[in-house]
Each structure stands twice: as structure tokens, then as C-alpha cells.
Design an enzyme around this catalytic site. Structure first.
Site, PDB file in Angstrom:
ATOM      1  N   LYS A 226       0.800  -1.223   0.000  1.00  0.00           N
ATOM      2  CA  LYS A 226       0.000   0.000   0.000  1.00  0.00           C
ATOM      3  C   LYS A 226       0.837   1.280   0.000  1.00  0.00           C
ATOM      4  CE  LYS A 226      -3.848  -2.111   2.532  1.00  0.00           C
ATOM      5  NZ  LYS A 226      -4.727  -2.026   3.728  1.00  0.00           N
TER       6      LYS A 226
ATOM      7  N   ASP B  44       4.790  -5.695 -10.359  1.00  0.00           N
ATOM      8  CA  ASP B  44       4.488  -4.503 -11.153  1.00  0.00           C
ATOM      9  C   ASP B  44       4.496  -3.209 -10.348  1.00  0.00           C
ATOM     10  OD1 ASP B  44       4.210  -6.011 -13.428  1.00  0.00           O
ATOM     11  OD2 ASP B  44       2.042  -6.232 -13.242  1.00  0.00           O
TER      12      ASP B  44
ATOM     13  N   ASP C 156       2.581 -15.253  -9.403  1.00  0.00           N
ATOM     14  CA  ASP C 156       1.642 -15.356 -10.516  1.00  0.00           C
ATOM     15  C   ASP C 156       2.343 -15.632 -11.839  1.00  0.00           C
ATOM     16  OD1 ASP C 156      -0.295 -14.663  -8.651  1.00  0.00           O
ATOM     17  OD2 ASP C 156      -0.201 -12.540  -9.151  1.00  0.00           O
TER      18      ASP C 156
ATOM     19  N   ARG D 206     -18.043 -37.036  -6.047  1.00  0.00           N
ATOM     20  CA  ARG D 206     -18.363 -35.615  -5.968  1.00  0.00           C
ATOM     21  C   ARG D 206     -17.694 -34.819  -7.089  1.00  0.00           C
ATOM     22  NH1 ARG D 206     -17.477 -34.900   0.535  1.00  0.00           N
ATOM     23  NH2 ARG D 206     -19.554 -35.618   1.189  1.00  0.00           N
TER      24      ARG D 206
ATOM     25  N   MET E  85      -4.936 -18.883  -6.560  1.00  0.00           N
ATOM     26  CA  MET E  85      -4.552 -17.499  -6.836  1.00  0.00           C
ATOM     27  C   MET E  85      -3.903 -17.372  -8.217  1.00  0.00           C
ATOM     28  SD  MET E  85      -3.035 -16.089  -3.236  1.00  0.00           S
ATOM     29  CE  MET E  85      -4.129 -15.413  -2.007  1.00  0.00           C
TER      30      MET E  85
ATOM     31  N   ILE F 256      -2.483 -19.987   1.600  1.00  0.00           N
ATOM     32  CA  ILE F 256      -1.670 -21.152   1.947  1.00  0.00           C
ATOM     33  C   ILE F 256      -0.672 -21.471   0.839  1.00  0.00           C
ATOM     34  CG2 ILE F 256      -1.753 -23.650   2.310  1.00  0.00           C
ATOM     35  CD1 ILE F 256      -4.369 -23.230   3.806  1.00  0.00           C
TER      36      ILE F 256
END
Length: 371
Positions: free
Chosen positions: A77, A119, A143, A178, A185, A290
Site C-alpha cells: 500500500k 508490477d 503469478d 463428488r 490465486m 496457503i
């Protein structure tokens, strides 16, 4: 070029596996090979503004090679070119206080500032470079979306943890027949989800680069049922989008330079799919932070050594205003101007929907929700 005697490090943005390993490598190389003094500003650019730093010595960094996070702490921030300060009237106002940072560097005798970040953090690094500060960037993002380099440290570790989650979900999905969604992320890049999904044998991968429809997901589940595979694990990126472009926003952080926080798409899909495939229970999990915590994988430990040593070599050669890169198996560098320019105009590194890895995935039957 002025002789280098002292360098400073800071880490900004979200934490990432490999940060401590890079801090360790730079510190050890600076001291052992070049004889430089090393300090580290704490909490990123905020520490540079408040002149809050620690001495980085060999004993302090020796055992952090495998620890996640950053011993210098971090903040996403604090942009000193647009920093929130008291307005003198009981309120707050944003001001450019970057000159305070420049003066602190001079006061502390720092000859080069090494910035570990993505960035946003590297944008400020570029701006300090424009003000005459000797800066070297070391690209950090799990990422893996920085266009200048083939792979960023932290990505492989995060992908490995994501893979473990998907592996563990397979047994439960299979036992109970299931459909289970695992949200990972990555923001607007699908690298973590694609790699972890393929490595963990997810039947469906939903990534931002390939819009999906509910109908195509349901079709894939039914096809698996017909093949005698009455369970489905879905790897879904937090930034995955529906065919109409809709994304799921988790929350808005008003005081952040990047206020939009993606998240919640797996839970939303859980409710939607349960209505469309009533013969299956649908569950969702979100490991969240995590995947960016814990110990660093072996690959990232080695990569961090390469990045850290290369950063010190650029400093020694006086090649300031650049970011360390790796392309193929060769270490190199690219100007901060080029890296930030690419990010500014949306030229981040995204998964190619028509690329080899997506084609390979489709060849073995992986569904991306687009057909």
C-alpha cells in the site's frame, strides 16, 4: 562510476516463496564476493520513508534459504510517489514524498537500492531511477505474469502446493463421487491453475485466458460419468471469467493501489453447478494464501540464487535501472522502463489459449469450459 560500498534491499507487494532466499543470496554475494555493506529497509517503501532498516549480515541470513515470506516484511500500500500523510487538520492527504526516500538513501550512504517486487513495486523502482537513484530490480511474483522473464521465483513453489491440494481432493472426490472445485490465486493470469491443474490431474481447468460456460462444464461432467468416471476435480483460477466476461470480485480495498481483490468464484460455481448436476454433490475449497506460504521448493531455491547473484553482478557492472531476467536458461536483464511499460499497457505474460500447453492439455481430455 562511484565505487560501490553499501547497498540496500527492500521487498514490496505480496509475500512470495523465494523472497528470503533472494535476500540471502544478495547479502552473501555482496559481502563474500564484493565486500559491500548491506542493509534492508523494513515494510517496503514505508521503511525507506521512515528510514527504518536493519543491518543484513551473514549470520542473519544464513538459515533463511528455505523460509517463506520475507524477513524484511512487506507492504502493498505504500507508494512514496502517492503516499498518505497527515494534512495538519486531523485528516489525511496523498502527497509525493519520494524526496524523503532519496534523502534517506543519501543519509544512509546507500550506493544502490535493490528492489524485490512485482508490477507496483517495480513501478516505484523505475520512478526512483528517474530521480537519479541507482536501482536494480529483481522480479517477484508467484503469478508468473511478468513479461520480461520466463519464470519468476515463487511460482514453482506455489504451483507445487496447489498441485498437492488437487491431489488430495482427488481421493475425496473419487470416494464420494463428488464434483470438487479448487480455487487458486493468480489474479488475471492462469499459470498457477494451469500447471497445478495438469500436474494434479484435474479434469477441468478454468483460467482467465479462456472464458467458460456453465453448460460446457456440465457437459464435461456428464461425459466423465458416461466413461465410468463419476467424479470431477476442477481447478479454477480466482480470475477465471464467464463467457460474458463476468468475474467474481471478493472485495474492494480502497486504500490499495490495486483495490480489486478477486475471489469467491469456486463458491459461486458450487451453488450454480449443484442445480445443474443434481446427481452429484458439489463442494469447493479455497486454499488462498496457503499456496504462498511455507517452505520454498528446491527449484525456487536454486532460481533465487541465480537471481540474487545476477543482481549483484549488475550492480558491480554499474548497469542500474534494470531488472534481472531469465530467458531460456540464460540470465540477463531488461530496463525498468520496458518492464513497467509492458505492464502499463496490459502486456503482461498470460497463458496463450492456443499455445502448446493448452493444446497438450486438450489432447489428453482436459476441459477448459470453452467447448
Amino acid at each position: 562510476m562511484k565505487e560501490i560500498k553499501k547497498i540496500a534491499l527492500l521487498s514490496g507487494g505480496g509475500d512470495c516463496p523465494g523472497l528470503n532466499a533472494v535476500i540471502r543470496t544478495i547479502t552473501k554475494t555482496a559481502i563474500e564476493k564484493f565486500g559491500w555493506e548491506v542493509i534492508g529497509y523494513v515494510f517496503g517503501y514505508r521503511g525507506l520513508y521512515t528510514n527504518n532498516y536493519i543491518d543484513l549480515t551473514l549470520d542473519k541470513v544464513e538459515d533463511i534459504y528455505k523460509e517463506g515470506g520475507t524477513i524484511l516484511y512487506s507492504s502493498n500500500k505504500d507508494n512514496l510517489f502517492d503516499y498518505l500523510v497527515d494534512d495538519g487538520k486531523g485528516g489525511k492527504v496523498k502527497k509525493d514524498v519520494s524526496d524523503v526516500g532519496v534523502e534517506n538513501l543519501k543519509k544512509d550512504g546507500v550506493d544502490c537500492l535493490v528492489v524485490l517486487g512485482g508490477d507496483g513495486t517495480l513501478t516505484s523502482a523505475r520512478d526512483f531511477s528517474r530521480k537519479g537513484v541507482n536501482v536494480i530490480g529483481v522480479p517477484k511474483t508467484m503469478d508468473n505474469d511478468l513479461s520480461c522473464t520466463d519464470v519468476t521465483y515463487g511460482f514453482m513453489s506455489a504451483m507445487s502446493v496447489g498441485t498437492e491440494f488437487i491431489d488430495r481432493l482427488q481421493t475425496t472426490a473419487k470416494s464420494h463421487h463428488r464434483v470438487i472445485l479448487c480455487e487458486l490465486m493468480g489474479r488475471d493470469a492462469g499459470w498457477i491453475t494451469l500447471y497445478a491443474g495438469l500436474a494434479g490431474n484435474a479434469a477441468i481447468c478454468l483460467i482467465p485466458e479462456i472464458p467458460f460456460t456453465l453448460e460446457n462444464i456440465v457437459k464435461c461432467v456428464k461425459e466423465r460419468d458416461a466413461k465410468g468416471l463419476p467424479y470431477t476435480v476442477i481447478a479454477v483460477s480466482e480470475g477465471a471469467k464467464y463467457a460474458d466476461g463476468t468475474k467474481v470480485i471478493g472485495k474492494i480495498v480502497e486504500d490499495s493501489p490495486d483495490p480489486i481483490r478477486l475471489g469467491g468464484i469456486a463458491k459461486q460455481l458450487e451453488g450454480q453447478l449443484e442445480k445443474l448436476i443434481p446427481n452429484h454433490e458439489v463442494r469447493s475449497v479455497n486454499p488462498g494464501h496457503i499456496i504462498r506460504g511455507g517452505d520454498i521448493g528446491a527449484y525456487d531455491r536454486i532460481l533465487s540464487i541465480r537471481y540474487g547473484v545476477s543482481a549483484c553482478e549488475l550492480i558491480n557492472e554499474g548497469k542500474f535501472g534494470n531488472v534481472v531476467t531469465i530467458n531460456g536458461d540464460k540470465m540477463g536483464y531488461t530496463s525498468l522502463e520496458e518492464v513497467i511499460g509492458a505492464a502499463k499497457f496490459g502486456r503482461q505474460k498470460h497463458v496463450d489459449p492456443n499455445g502448446e500447453l493448452v493444446r497438450d492439455a486438450k489432447a489428453i481430455g482436459v476441459c477448459f469450459g470453452d467447448e
